[in-house]
Structures are given as C-alpha cells and as structure tokens.
Design an enzyme around this catalytic site. Structure first.
Site, short mmCIF file in Angstrom:
data_model
loop_
_atom_site.label_atom_id
_atom_site.label_comp_id
_atom_site.label_asym_id
_atom_site.label_seq_id
_atom_site.Cartn_x
_atom_site.Cartn_y
_atom_site.Cartn_z
N GLU A 185 0.63 -1.75 -0.31
CA GLU A 185 0.12 -0.26 0.13
C GLU A 185 0.78 1.34 0.03
O GLU A 185 1.23 2.22 -1.02
CB GLU A 185 -1.10 0.11 0.86
CG GLU A 185 -2.09 -1.15 0.81
CD GLU A 185 -3.04 -0.47 0.57
OE1 GLU A 185 -2.96 0.52 -0.60
OE2 GLU A 185 -4.16 -1.79 0.20
N SER A 186 1.19 1.29 0.94
CA SER A 186 2.59 2.46 1.06
C SER A 186 4.45 2.26 1.42
O SER A 186 4.66 3.74 1.18
CB SER A 186 2.16 2.93 2.39
OG SER A 186 2.47 1.92 3.24
#
Length: 199
Positions: free
Chosen positions: A99-100
């Site tokens: 995700e990040s």
C-alpha cells in the site's frame, strides 16, 4: 477529469488544528488534498476544491528515487495489531508494503492516507483520528482487514481483493474481481506475505 474525493465529516476543529499545522510545515510541495471546516465544525476533504474556503490539507509527496523506507521501523506496531486482531504479522506487513512502501505520510491520487492507505470516508469507522500516526493507521487498517477476512470465511485472497476494490465488488463477482489493478494487488500482497513468512 479528476473525480473529487467524497466530502465527509471527521472531527471538531480543535482536535485537528495542531496536527494539520505540523503536517503542512513538514511536507514537501506538490499540493493534492484540500480541506475546510464548516460552521458546524465538520471537516470536508476534496482533491478538487470548489471554493476559496478550501485550504491545502496535505501535499502529496513526490516519489523519491534511490531511497527506501526502513521496512522494520513499524514492526512493534504491526506485532501489536496482529496480536490484538488475531492476524498474521507477515500479512499486515505485506499489506503495508504493497500500500505505502512503509511511508507513514503516503497519500494516493485517490486520497487514501498513511501506511495502510485508508480512505478519508473510513477514518471514523476504523477509529483513526490521525491517519498519519503509524500506530493508529496500522490498528485501523488491521481492524478492517480482520473484518474482511471474517466476511469472506478466512479466504485471504478474497479479503485482499476487497481491501483493494471494496467488498461489494468481490460479492458481485463471487471471487477476485477481473480488475487488472486488483488482480495485481492480490498477487503482490501474497508474494510479500510469503516473503515475510518464510524470511
């Protein structure tokens, strides 16, 4: 044309003002998300401001070349979330990486925030009051991931597809939706999951 982020109520202004000021001073330039507080104390977010009432809330960070975030710096929070929600440590870590890439101030083009890329509309439901606080974001994301795993009878790939595309999409297709981004996302997280599990 860019679609605006849904305008949603979050918190009374007194709780947020100090956090917002710190974030605005700390982040590099590249404006992305705007916010204003109405007369009722409700916060509204958008990536396409429609009036002069909006102010920059957070600026999307440009991708850095040749640098990597420390993949282990949030392990204690991940471990706590795994124990609290009955999830595998490697699974939560794999979701964060996908995700990040372990950037606690990550902001996607769709407006998803923080390590586990939580949408502004879901912050309150996930009990996340500062999406850029690593502990809160991980706890909120893990809470949601656990709910999805339960909803899909322990089938992790379906839960991951729902995390990416939404549970309704998984229900509609009765499986991983035939959306290239979602199919790639599930494969990526599962690859990271096995990497961390066997590493």
């Amino acid at each position: 044309m860019r679609k605006p982020i849904r305008h949603i109520p979050i918190l009374k202004p007194g709780t947020w003002m100090a956090v917002v000021l710190i974030l605005l001073l700390a982040l590099p330039a590249a404006a992305d998300i705007y916010m204003y507080i109405d007369s009722q104390g409700v916060m509204h977010f958008t990536n396409v401001p429609t009036s002069s009432d909006y102010r920059v809330y957070i600026k999307e960070r440009p991708k850095r070349q040749g640098t990597q975030m420390d993949a282990n710096r949030f392990d204690r929070y991940i471990d706590e979330a795994a124990g609290l929600h009955g999830l595998d440590f490697p699974l939560i870590k794999a979701v964060i990486r996908a995700e990040s890439a372990f950037d606690p101030k990550a902001v996607s083009k769709k407006g998803a925030l923080g390590l586990m890329q939580i949408m502004p509309a879901n912050l309150e439901a996930f009990r996340v009051y500062d999406p850029f606080d690593p502990w809160q974001n991980i706890m909120g994301g893990a809470r949601y991931l656990k709910a999805l795993i339960q909803r899909f009878d322990g089938q992790v790939p379906l839960a991951l597809a729902a995390y990416n595309a939404g549970p309704r999409a998984v229900d509609t297709y009765r499986g991983i939706p035939p959306i290239p981004e979602t199919e790639a996302y599930v494969k990526k997280v599962m690859k990271f999951f096995y990497l961390y599990k066997n590493g």
